[in-house]
Design a protein around this motif. Sequence first.
Motif, short mmCIF file in Angstrom:
data_model
loop_
_atom_site.label_atom_id
_atom_site.label_comp_id
_atom_site.label_asym_id
_atom_site.label_seq_id
_atom_site.Cartn_x
_atom_site.Cartn_y
_atom_site.Cartn_z
N LYS A 19 -36.94 42.27 -30.61
CA LYS A 19 -36.07 41.10 -30.68
C LYS A 19 -36.89 39.82 -30.72
O LYS A 19 -36.58 38.88 -31.46
CB LYS A 19 -35.13 41.09 -29.47
CG LYS A 19 -34.05 42.15 -29.51
CD LYS A 19 -33.17 42.06 -28.28
CE LYS A 19 -32.09 43.15 -28.30
NZ LYS A 19 -31.25 43.09 -27.07
N SER A 22 -38.74 39.52 -34.10
CA SER A 22 -37.77 39.22 -35.16
C SER A 22 -37.37 37.75 -35.11
O SER A 22 -37.26 37.08 -36.15
CB SER A 22 -36.53 40.11 -35.00
OG SER A 22 -35.57 39.81 -35.99
N ALA A 23 -37.16 37.23 -33.89
CA ALA A 23 -36.81 35.81 -33.75
C ALA A 23 -37.96 34.92 -34.19
O ALA A 23 -37.75 33.90 -34.88
CB ALA A 23 -36.45 35.52 -32.29
#
Length: 294
Positions: A19, A22-23
């Motif tokens: 996460k 990806s951010a």
Amino acid sequence: MASLKDLRTRIRSVQSTRKITSAMKLVAASRLKRAQDAAEASRPYAERMERMLGSLAQSMAGLPTAPALLAGTGKTDTHLLIIATSDRGLAGGFNATILREARRLIRALQGEGKTVKVMAVGRKGRDAMRREFPKLLIDSVTDVGRRGVHFSEAKSISAAVLSRFEAGEFDVATIIFAKFKSAISQIVTVQQLIPFGAPAAAEKTDEAASAIYEFEPSEEEILTELLPNNVGVQIFTALLENAASEHGARMTAMDNATRNAGDMIKGLTLVYNRTRQATITKELIEIISGAEAL
């Protein structure tokens, strides 16, 4: 063999990492577009300025009245290397390739008996030079382009460089940076700033070779005014190229990290399911064996 609890903890940990990467990829992608547009917009002006100054410099070459930024000091004993890197990591091989070229150039110059001085632009370059060449590092600048690269930052750096040149601290100044080509390709570039040298493109351009100029005021006055400005412009262009290269490299690195995290999650999930199945099978065998024993 890891327990089911350990595997669940590991899977959740990798999912959290995915996460984050990806951010970071999305953030880098959003910043890349603006940085790329700024870098590409600066190229025509910088290249045209170099060609125009190259044409002027050809008529002044060898004259005793030529400005010091054009003619140099008459020697090449001391070199100032301006190493432009980023303040943050997690950008793949962006900083490593720039620093590798800087190390190669430092050792090559020292092998020729030259004195080398280093000005680091960016925290990663500063820290690397402090570890490997602490005696060569004479100045450092950090937090450049934190909220976008501005000409005032490049002007401040060029003022420090010009001040040291006027004080006779070096003979040749060179900047090392990464020129943006694409999100997955950045070209490490070594560009001489002082003394000014006509770019190869200008020497091959028929327009630059055949153009006839009338100067008002004289060539000496024009070069005296424009050459210091050119140093600032070239540093500004290098910083813009570096910023675009950094965001492109970070986006690519975070994309690869996200993909690798996904592959790791698949592998860990497979191991978890096999372990869970083996545990269930073992418990069933124990139950059946106990029932048969009764």
